[in-house]
Scaffold this active site. Structure first.
Site, mmCIF file in Angstrom:
data_model
loop_
_atom_site.group_PDB
_atom_site.id
_atom_site.type_symbol
_atom_site.label_atom_id
_atom_site.label_comp_id
_atom_site.label_asym_id
_atom_site.label_seq_id
_atom_site.Cartn_x
_atom_site.Cartn_y
_atom_site.Cartn_z
ATOM 1 N N TYR A 163 -13.666 0.380 1.225
ATOM 2 C CA TYR A 163 -14.314 0.667 -0.090
ATOM 3 C C TYR A 163 -15.813 -0.174 -0.497
ATOM 4 O O TYR A 163 -16.551 0.451 -1.175
ATOM 5 C CB TYR A 163 -13.320 0.727 -1.152
ATOM 6 C CG TYR A 163 -12.614 1.824 -1.430
ATOM 7 C CD1 TYR A 163 -11.470 2.260 -0.511
ATOM 8 C CD2 TYR A 163 -13.051 2.886 -2.138
ATOM 9 C CE1 TYR A 163 -10.898 3.528 -0.484
ATOM 10 C CE2 TYR A 163 -12.420 4.078 -2.086
ATOM 11 C CZ TYR A 163 -11.330 4.304 -1.385
ATOM 12 O OH TYR A 163 -10.651 5.630 -1.570
ATOM 13 N N GLU A 164 -15.641 -1.247 0.036
ATOM 14 C CA GLU A 164 -17.060 -2.147 -0.207
ATOM 15 C C GLU A 164 -18.395 -1.591 0.300
ATOM 16 O O GLU A 164 -19.201 -1.380 -0.209
ATOM 17 C CB GLU A 164 -16.816 -3.694 0.230
ATOM 18 C CG GLU A 164 -18.080 -4.208 -0.103
ATOM 19 C CD GLU A 164 -17.981 -5.785 0.369
ATOM 20 O OE1 GLU A 164 -17.687 -6.773 -0.445
ATOM 21 O OE2 GLU A 164 -17.857 -5.781 1.684
ATOM 22 N N ASP A 178 -8.346 0.925 -7.534
ATOM 23 C CA ASP A 178 -8.877 2.212 -8.127
ATOM 24 C C ASP A 178 -9.157 2.018 -9.613
ATOM 25 O O ASP A 178 -8.635 1.398 -10.248
ATOM 26 C CB ASP A 178 -7.516 3.177 -8.061
ATOM 27 C CG ASP A 178 -6.905 3.636 -6.808
ATOM 28 O OD1 ASP A 178 -7.948 3.631 -6.046
ATOM 29 O OD2 ASP A 178 -6.106 3.977 -6.862
ATOM 30 N N GLU A 205 0.921 -1.250 -0.128
ATOM 31 C CA GLU A 205 -0.065 -0.032 -0.037
ATOM 32 C C GLU A 205 0.800 1.239 -0.173
ATOM 33 O O GLU A 205 1.490 1.445 0.963
ATOM 34 C CB GLU A 205 -0.867 -0.128 1.122
ATOM 35 C CG GLU A 205 -1.722 1.285 1.295
ATOM 36 C CD GLU A 205 -2.528 1.493 -0.092
ATOM 37 O OE1 GLU A 205 -3.515 0.874 -0.325
ATOM 38 O OE2 GLU A 205 -2.238 2.585 -0.516
ATOM 39 N N THR A 231 -14.592 -4.665 3.338
ATOM 40 C CA THR A 231 -13.505 -3.674 3.259
ATOM 41 C C THR A 231 -14.182 -2.072 3.466
ATOM 42 O O THR A 231 -15.459 -2.198 2.889
ATOM 43 C CB THR A 231 -12.591 -3.406 2.024
ATOM 44 O OG1 THR A 231 -13.402 -2.895 0.815
ATOM 45 C CG2 THR A 231 -12.083 -5.037 1.657
HETATM 46 C C1 LIG Z 1 -9.832 2.082 -3.740
HETATM 47 S S1 LIG Z 1 -8.780 1.733 -2.692
HETATM 48 C C2 LIG Z 1 -9.238 0.364 -1.964
HETATM 49 C C3 LIG Z 1 -8.639 -0.011 -0.556
HETATM 50 C C4 LIG Z 1 -9.082 -1.256 -0.146
HETATM 51 N N1 LIG Z 1 -8.605 -2.497 -0.768
HETATM 52 C C5 LIG Z 1 -10.548 -1.340 0.116
HETATM 53 O O1 LIG Z 1 -11.234 -2.233 -0.638
HETATM 54 O O2 LIG Z 1 -11.192 -0.471 0.932
HETATM 55 C C6 LIG Z 1 -7.527 1.266 -3.718
HETATM 56 C C7 LIG Z 1 -6.185 1.352 -2.985
HETATM 57 O O3 LIG Z 1 -5.178 0.687 -4.066
HETATM 58 C C8 LIG Z 1 -4.173 1.482 -3.520
HETATM 59 N N2 LIG Z 1 -3.213 1.431 -5.125
HETATM 60 C C9 LIG Z 1 -3.281 1.942 -6.165
HETATM 61 N N3 LIG Z 1 -2.431 1.795 -6.909
HETATM 62 C C10 LIG Z 1 -1.621 0.842 -6.441
HETATM 63 C C11 LIG Z 1 -0.393 0.198 -7.067
HETATM 64 N N4 LIG Z 1 0.364 0.459 -8.136
HETATM 65 N N5 LIG Z 1 0.338 -0.473 -6.082
HETATM 66 C C12 LIG Z 1 -0.278 -0.626 -4.846
HETATM 67 N N6 LIG Z 1 -1.340 -0.075 -4.407
HETATM 68 C C13 LIG Z 1 -2.143 0.845 -5.255
HETATM 69 C C14 LIG Z 1 -4.459 2.683 -3.432
HETATM 70 O O4 LIG Z 1 -3.338 3.563 -2.517
HETATM 71 C C15 LIG Z 1 -5.509 2.456 -2.556
HETATM 72 O O5 LIG Z 1 -5.277 2.292 -1.272
#
Ligand SMILES: C[S@@+](CC[C@H](N)C(=O)[O-])C[C@H]1O[C@@H](n2cnc3c(N)ncnc32)[C@H](O)[C@@H]1O
Length: 248
Positions: free
Chosen positions: A229-230, A153, A104, A227
């Site tokens: 975001y869910e 994302d 993360e 989670t």
């Molecule tokens: C929409 S959030 C979802 C967080 C969590 N999995 C949830 O469901 O609540 C997407 C996460 O992916 C991380 N992220 C985005 N691109 C990434 C990358 N290239 N490598 C690792 N993490 C990444 C972001 O920092 C963010 O915390």
């Protein structure tokens, strides 16, 4: 340094260990790295505990990846983009003989994770506070039993689709690092991203989609903690899909 820490800056030592190959220069992280200012205790953990738990990807990976943990393990799992860490922590508590790597780049998410690891003395989590692409390139071939990508994302605007973490190149990276028989989970509430991921995973000969009926992707995985975001997606009326693939 104490001043900087209280401003939520990550210590340079943790963020500069990034290899410089062409693929790495491009990177796959386009999100936010910093949120609100870290509290003093969080900043202290970022400085002191994170280096102890971080994988040193500036060195070659050990032949036996499990040796990053000082005890015997049955399995190794990776969660990419763990956000607030709800799912990763739940898994690590429930499966003490599995080693987890949590990735993360968002500093505040990582700081939250460090605080729980310290408070509960959770021994089976190692961390990567940067882009998962660098980690995937570093990991040894066939070293993981499972990869979870939960609510990645979504980049819903068409001009940003190329930023989505699921790409043919990353699917090939997942195939390289997963053991044959290993699993890949991808959950999302954004239907265009679910379709996007399915297209790329179904055309990869290394992956087999396990769904046989609609409930296999409509219902959460067994023992699913949810989670953050869910929860947001459900509150806003979006229905997630829970995809699961086996590395053949
Ligand atoms: C929409 S959030 C979802 C967080 C969590 N999995 C949830 O469901 O609540 C997407 C996460 O992916 C991380 N992220 C985005 N691109 C990434 C990358 N290239 N490598 C690792 N993490 C990444 C972001 O920092 C963010 O915390």
């Amino acid at each position: 340094m104490g001043e900087d820490r209280s401003r939520g800056q990550a210590p340079q030592s943790v963020l500069t260990e990034i290899p410089k190959s062409a693929a790495h220069q491009r990177g796959a992280f386009f999100g936010r790295r910093k949120g609100h200012k870290l509290r003093k205790q969080q900043a202290g953990l970022y400085e002191d505990l994170l280096p102890k738990l971080s994988l040193d990807i500036s060195q070659a990976a050990p032949r036996e990846l499990a040796s990053i943990f000082p005890f015997a393990l049955e399995k190794l799992q990776l969660e990419i983009g763990f956000g607030g860490g709800e799912h990763l922590l739940h898994e690590a508590r429930k499966h003490p003989s599995t080693g987890f790597i949590g990735c993360e780049p968002f500093i505040n998410g990582m700081a939250k994770m460090l605080a729980v690891i310290q408070k509960e003395a959770i021994p089976n989590i190692r961390l990567h506070p940067s882009d998962a692409l660098y980690l995937l390139e570093w990991l040894p071939e066939h070293s993981l039993d499972r990869i979870d990508i939960l609510y990645a994302d979504p980049w819903p605007k068409k001009r940003h689709w190329k930023r989505r973490f699921i790409s043919d190149e990353n699917v090939a990276r997942f195939a390289r690092v997963l053991k044959p028989g290993g699993m890949l989970r991808f959950a999302s509430d954004i239907d265009t991203y679910v379709e996007w991921a399915l297209v790329r995973l179904l055309r990869a000969k290394e992956f087999h989609w396990l769904a046989e009926k609609a409930d296999d992707w409509r219902l959460p995985y067994p023992d699913w903690p949810g989670t953050r975001y869910e929860q947001k997606a459900l509150r806003e009326g979006r229905k997630p899909a829970y995809l699961e693939f086996r590395r053949v």
